[in-house]
Design a protein around this motif. Structure first.
Motif, PDB file in Angstrom:
ATOM      1  N   VAL A   1      59.211  50.700 138.930  1.00  0.00           N
ATOM      2  CA  VAL A   1      59.044  50.868 137.481  1.00  0.00           C
ATOM      3  C   VAL A   1      60.374  51.225 136.830  1.00  0.00           C
ATOM      4  O   VAL A   1      60.749  50.670 135.789  1.00  0.00           O
ATOM      5  N   GLY A   2      61.120  52.154 137.433  1.00  0.00           N
ATOM      6  CA  GLY A   2      62.424  52.525 136.884  1.00  0.00           C
ATOM      7  C   GLY A   2      63.410  51.373 136.912  1.00  0.00           C
ATOM      8  O   GLY A   2      64.181  51.180 135.960  1.00  0.00           O
ATOM      9  N   THR A   3      63.382  50.591 137.986  1.00  0.00           N
ATOM     10  CA  THR A   3      64.261  49.421 138.079  1.00  0.00           C
ATOM     11  C   THR A   3      63.937  48.401 136.988  1.00  0.00           C
ATOM     12  O   THR A   3      64.836  47.846 136.351  1.00  0.00           O
ATOM     13  N   THR A   4      62.650  48.170 136.762  1.00  0.00           N
ATOM     14  CA  THR A   4      62.236  47.231 135.714  1.00  0.00           C
ATOM     15  C   THR A   4      62.658  47.727 134.339  1.00  0.00           C
ATOM     16  O   THR A   4      63.147  46.946 133.506  1.00  0.00           O
ATOM     17  N   ALA A   5      62.480  49.020 134.085  1.00  0.00           N
ATOM     18  CA  ALA A   5      62.858  49.583 132.786  1.00  0.00           C
ATOM     19  C   ALA A   5      64.353  49.430 132.540  1.00  0.00           C
ATOM     20  O   ALA A   5      64.778  49.098 131.426  1.00  0.00           O
ATOM     21  N   LEU A   6      65.163  49.652 133.566  1.00  0.00           N
ATOM     22  CA  LEU A   6      66.613  49.534 133.415  1.00  0.00           C
ATOM     23  C   LEU A   6      67.013  48.100 133.094  1.00  0.00           C
ATOM     24  O   LEU A   6      67.823  47.849 132.179  1.00  0.00           O
ATOM     25  N   ARG A   7      66.456  47.142 133.811  1.00  0.00           N
ATOM     26  CA  ARG A   7      66.774  45.728 133.565  1.00  0.00           C
ATOM     27  C   ARG A   7      66.331  45.297 132.184  1.00  0.00           C
ATOM     28  O   ARG A   7      67.055  44.597 131.459  1.00  0.00           O
TER      29      ARG A   7
ATOM     30  N   MET B   1      56.369  42.084 134.061  1.00  0.00           N
ATOM     31  CA  MET B   1      57.486  42.490 134.909  1.00  0.00           C
ATOM     32  C   MET B   1      57.171  43.751 135.696  1.00  0.00           C
ATOM     33  O   MET B   1      57.542  43.883 136.868  1.00  0.00           O
ATOM     34  N   LEU B   2      56.483  44.709 135.071  1.00  0.00           N
ATOM     35  CA  LEU B   2      56.127  45.944 135.777  1.00  0.00           C
ATOM     36  C   LEU B   2      55.167  45.657 136.930  1.00  0.00           C
ATOM     37  O   LEU B   2      55.369  46.137 138.055  1.00  0.00           O
ATOM     38  N   LEU B   3      54.124  44.894 136.656  1.00  0.00           N
ATOM     39  CA  LEU B   3      53.139  44.597 137.687  1.00  0.00           C
ATOM     40  C   LEU B   3      53.745  43.794 138.828  1.00  0.00           C
ATOM     41  O   LEU B   3      53.462  44.050 140.006  1.00  0.00           O
ATOM     42  N   PHE B   4      54.608  42.822 138.482  1.00  0.00           N
ATOM     43  CA  PHE B   4      55.195  41.989 139.534  1.00  0.00           C
ATOM     44  C   PHE B   4      56.139  42.801 140.419  1.00  0.00           C
ATOM     45  O   PHE B   4      56.113  42.673 141.647  1.00  0.00           O
TER      46      PHE B   4
ATOM     47  N   ALA C   1      64.439  37.981 121.006  1.00  0.00           N
ATOM     48  CA  ALA C   1      65.303  39.118 120.712  1.00  0.00           C
ATOM     49  C   ALA C   1      64.530  40.298 120.137  1.00  0.00           C
ATOM     50  O   ALA C   1      65.020  41.434 120.169  1.00  0.00           O
ATOM     51  N   VAL C   2      63.326  40.043 119.621  1.00  0.00           N
ATOM     52  CA  VAL C   2      62.466  41.136 119.144  1.00  0.00           C
ATOM     53  C   VAL C   2      61.524  41.599 120.246  1.00  0.00           C
ATOM     54  O   VAL C   2      61.313  42.797 120.448  1.00  0.00           O
ATOM     55  N   SER C   3      60.945  40.657 120.984  1.00  0.00           N
ATOM     56  CA  SER C   3      59.957  41.020 121.998  1.00  0.00           C
ATOM     57  C   SER C   3      60.576  41.747 123.187  1.00  0.00           C
ATOM     58  O   SER C   3      59.945  42.639 123.775  1.00  0.00           O
ATOM     59  N   MET C   4      61.823  41.398 123.553  1.00  0.00           N
ATOM     60  CA  MET C   4      62.418  42.013 124.731  1.00  0.00           C
ATOM     61  C   MET C   4      62.683  43.512 124.540  1.00  0.00           C
ATOM     62  O   MET C   4      62.396  44.308 125.450  1.00  0.00           O
ATOM     63  N   PRO C   5      63.229  43.965 123.403  1.00  0.00           N
ATOM     64  CA  PRO C   5      63.358  45.417 123.208  1.00  0.00           C
ATOM     65  C   PRO C   5      62.009  46.133 123.226  1.00  0.00           C
ATOM     66  O   PRO C   5      61.918  47.274 123.694  1.00  0.00           O
ATOM     67  N   VAL C   6      60.959  45.486 122.705  1.00  0.00           N
ATOM     68  CA  VAL C   6      59.620  46.078 122.774  1.00  0.00           C
ATOM     69  C   VAL C   6      59.194  46.239 124.229  1.00  0.00           C
ATOM     70  O   VAL C   6      58.659  47.287 124.631  1.00  0.00           O
ATOM     71  N   ALA C   7      59.434  45.207 125.036  1.00  0.00           N
ATOM     72  CA  ALA C   7      59.112  45.285 126.459  1.00  0.00           C
ATOM     73  C   ALA C   7      59.891  46.406 127.136  1.00  0.00           C
ATOM     74  O   ALA C   7      59.357  47.134 127.981  1.00  0.00           O
ATOM     75  N   ALA C   8      61.160  46.568 126.752  1.00  0.00           N
ATOM     76  CA  ALA C   8      61.981  47.635 127.327  1.00  0.00           C
ATOM     77  C   ALA C   8      61.420  49.005 126.973  1.00  0.00           C
ATOM     78  O   ALA C   8      61.384  49.915 127.818  1.00  0.00           O
ATOM     79  N   LEU C   9      60.968  49.173 125.736  1.00  0.00           N
ATOM     80  CA  LEU C   9      60.410  50.448 125.301  1.00  0.00           C
ATOM     81  C   LEU C   9      59.133  50.772 126.078  1.00  0.00           C
ATOM     82  O   LEU C   9      58.937  51.904 126.544  1.00  0.00           O
ATOM     83  N   VAL C  10      58.260  49.781 126.236  1.00  0.00           N
ATOM     84  CA  VAL C  10      57.014  49.990 126.978  1.00  0.00           C
ATOM     85  C   VAL C  10      57.313  50.368 128.426  1.00  0.00           C
ATOM     86  O   VAL C  10      56.727  51.306 128.979  1.00  0.00           O
ATOM     87  N   ALA C  11      58.233  49.631 129.060  1.00  0.00           N
ATOM     88  CA  ALA C  11      58.577  49.917 130.457  1.00  0.00           C
ATOM     89  C   ALA C  11      59.191  51.305 130.604  1.00  0.00           C
ATOM     90  O   ALA C  11      58.921  52.020 131.576  1.00  0.00           O
ATOM     91  N   THR C  12      60.033  51.701 129.634  1.00  0.00           N
ATOM     92  CA  THR C  12      60.659  53.024 129.687  1.00  0.00           C
ATOM     93  C   THR C  12      59.615  54.120 129.558  1.00  0.00           C
ATOM     94  O   THR C  12      59.699  55.168 130.231  1.00  0.00           O
TER      95      THR C  12
ATOM     96  N   ALA D   1      58.046  54.404 132.874  1.00  0.00           N
ATOM     97  CA  ALA D   1      58.961  54.969 133.876  1.00  0.00           C
ATOM     98  C   ALA D   1      58.985  56.486 133.794  1.00  0.00           C
ATOM     99  O   ALA D   1      59.010  57.180 134.819  1.00  0.00           O
ATOM    100  N   GLY D   2      58.983  57.033 132.578  1.00  0.00           N
ATOM    101  CA  GLY D   2      58.938  58.480 132.408  1.00  0.00           C
ATOM    102  C   GLY D   2      60.281  59.150 132.633  1.00  0.00           C
ATOM    103  O   GLY D   2      61.244  58.540 133.108  1.00  0.00           O
ATOM    104  N   PRO D   3      60.354  60.441 132.311  1.00  0.00           N
ATOM    105  CA  PRO D   3      61.613  61.189 132.432  1.00  0.00           C
ATOM    106  C   PRO D   3      62.146  61.268 133.855  1.00  0.00           C
ATOM    107  O   PRO D   3      63.356  61.305 134.069  1.00  0.00           O
ATOM    108  N   SER D   4      61.255  61.302 134.855  1.00  0.00           N
ATOM    109  CA  SER D   4      61.713  61.455 136.234  1.00  0.00           C
ATOM    110  C   SER D   4      62.566  60.280 136.681  1.00  0.00           C
ATOM    111  O   SER D   4      63.604  60.455 137.334  1.00  0.00           O
ATOM    112  N   ALA D   5      62.154  59.049 136.316  1.00  0.00           N
ATOM    113  CA  ALA D   5      62.938  57.869 136.687  1.00  0.00           C
ATOM    114  C   ALA D   5      64.254  57.835 135.925  1.00  0.00           C
ATOM    115  O   ALA D   5      65.301  57.489 136.488  1.00  0.00           O
TER     116      ALA D   5
END
Length: 279
Positions: free
Chosen positions: A26-32, A70-73, A163-174, A177-181
């Motif tokens: 999850v943390g790896t996906t959020a970073l990417r 991306m998270l599920l995969f 360019a709009v959907s990808m930042p939304v995806a990043a926010l959801v993944a982050t 991921a939570g503070p620990s990741a």
């Protein structure tokens, strides 16, 4: 360009696996996704005037589905081989292709079902049911991603929707991921995440965008059917995940079902699929 795009996607996924010990899937996906969102915003620079209210809602929905895909995969890849996860994930676009098929739908569905049985090998009892379930959930997200991409692509020019959907995806993944990741992220990992984001999804999206200008949707969909096989090869070379005879035959069945369903599909060229994000 299509083959290079798929190779970049699978190579990026395989290299991302090496970060699991430090960040987890999850943390790896959020970073990417975070780097991909930043890069697309900087490169595309979408303007508010380019969107209607409905367009923005569609882009938001696409971002949520992208994050789920991306998270599920990535969580599935942490449990089962890359080639198996990719083949099961491909059942999503395969289902979309068969839904619009003129004929032979039962044939391709049956062939895909045989491929799934060979991939999972239920008679051995050694398959990870959680990993298989995650890959199938990713397949459902990929099907939704294709349908939403068609809608956004018809209404929003260029890569503005992405360019709009990808930042939304990043926010959801982050958020997942939570503070620990996030606390585990170091500067070397930040730079590694940037390199992985360039490898996947920035380069593949650019290649697919150019390829779709030169290929018919049928040709592009047929080429995309080869992705599970590419994943199998890259997983064997980079991760040492050598498949048995059964799983290898299962991937071949899924690939053939994808090619058959796409070649008999009835979708019009004007509704071409846009570039997808990786897992």
């Amino acid at each position: 360009m299509s083959l290079a795009s798929m190779s970049c996607v699978q190579l990026g996924l395989a290299l991302s696996v090496r970060l699991f010990d430090q960040l987890g899937p999850v943390g790896t996906t959020a970073l990417r996704l975070t780097w991909a969102g930043v890069l697309l915003l900087v490169l595309v620079r979408p303007r508010r005037s380019d969107f209607t209210g409905r367009d923005l809602l569609a882009c938001l929905g696409l971002g949520v589905v992208t994050a789920g895909l991306m998270l599920l995969f990535m969580c599935a890849v942490a449990r089962i081989p890359l080639g198996t996860a990719s083949a099961l994930e491909f059942l999503g676009p395969l289902g979309v292709a068969m839904f619009g098929s003129r004929g032979g739908r039962k044939l391709w569905a049956s062939l895909a079902a045989v491929g799934v049985v060979l991939l999972t090998e239920p008679w051995h009892g050694g398959s990870d049911p959680v990993g298989l379930g995650l890959a199938l959930a990713a397949a459902a997200c990929w099907a939704g991603y294709i349908l939403l991409t068609q809608r956004v692509g018809d209404r929003v020019t260029g890569l503005n929707g992405l360019a709009v959907s990808m930042p939304v995806a990043a926010l959801v993944a982050t958020l997942f991921a939570g503070p620990s990741a996030l606390a585990s992220v170091t500067w070397p990992l930040v730079l590694t995440g940037l390199a992985l984001a360039v490898l996947h999804p920035v380069i593949p999206f650019s290649l697919e965008f150019l390829a779709l200008r030169r290929l018919s949707t049928t040709a592009f969909g047929t080429l995309m059917s080869l992705e599970p096989a590419i994943a199998l090869v890259i997983g064997a070379v980079t991760l040492g995940q050598l498949p048995g005879v059964g799983p290898a035959a299962g991937v071949v069945c899924v690939v053939l079902a994808g090619i058959g369903a796409t070649r008999t599909g009835s979708r019009a060229p004007a509704s071409a699929e846009g570039p997808r994000p990786g897992e």
